[in-house]
Design a protein around this motif. Sequence first.
Motif: not given
Length: 369
Positions: A260, A272-277, A279, A306, A341-342, A344
């Motif tokens: 992240s 920021s990451s794509e762990n969730v899409i 906030t 995600n 989210p990278s 979103e």
Amino acid sequence: MRFPWGTSDVVDLPTVGTRIDTFTDPAHVEGGPGARLQVARRQAQAFRREFPGTGTPDSITTCDLVTLPYPTRFGLFRASRALAPFLSITNRMLVIRWRDSDGRRRILLFEPSDVELGRYTPYFDNLSQHTPAVIERRMVREHGTVLDHLSRLGIAREEVDYLMFDHLHTQDLRRWIGTTAHQDDLGTTPTAIFPNAKVVVQQDELAAMAELHPLQKPWYQPATYRDVPAEAFLPIDGSIVLGPGVAVVKTPGHVFGNQSLVVNTATGIWVSSENVIATEALTPEHSRLPGLARWARQWQQEIVLNANTIETTADQYNSIILEKTLADRSQSDSRFLQFFPSSELTGMWTNPGTRPTFSHGHITHGPQL
């Protein structure tokens, strides 16, 4: 699939940044995933106190790349009650600039996806082949390329120092870092568009890509890495401070080598990451998306992950809690966090029941050109 280097060679490649000793690899924590969760909370709280002391970058600019469909059952795991089988996500690149302690200017591109070549990722390629063109045109919207955005910002290709992704799903880097052999599908031997840039990546992910598990195969393009130069990578093992107010924190789970981006800004800490899409997936009790608040309450889940790949789900959950603990509250709505989210969640009329309660859309820090 074989890389131009072996797993042992990855360890010997040069790396970058100052190691963060606050974080312990989950594999080294005694006890099960519940014990690892508590350790993740404590370590994130400790790093939150330390990190602002590293400073802030000069600027952060958000650049929209593409909006595309994504299965609801992946993006919102088991929580969503939306009727729409697909939702929409917008992939964005962050351009981060800072000065090193010696005054040297640095530029990091976070999530600089080559959208054109990313389409050939097996999952999305298969989806495209089974989607009528008229529907695909309505659901996929390109906003601008990496090179278009850099031109607008007045950044020369040679000025880019680092390329970084939270993980390498869908990524084809051949045009960015070049290849050592002719590429039949491209009709050329690509010369690196970013000749001075290095790819910051976790050793664990490079090692995993050398021999993918079947659960991973729909999301990677391993053949595109066969002829890329090993020296274009800066593999790290764990978490580092890359520059003032710029850190890379290892967050395993979504993939083994997930990482992240953590940045300190005028409004506090962002993650920021794509762990969730979305906030609101970090505070689902405040979500108006159908099903999320009820699901979180019923199953005592703090977050909605995600889950297109479930490599190590408990570790991904714990990593999201780490991210949640690091991020400051949004100044525009304190119910939500400064988690960007990278990819979103983006509301579209074609996807009823998937319009987010709250969106960031961008991070703004420092001068904007």
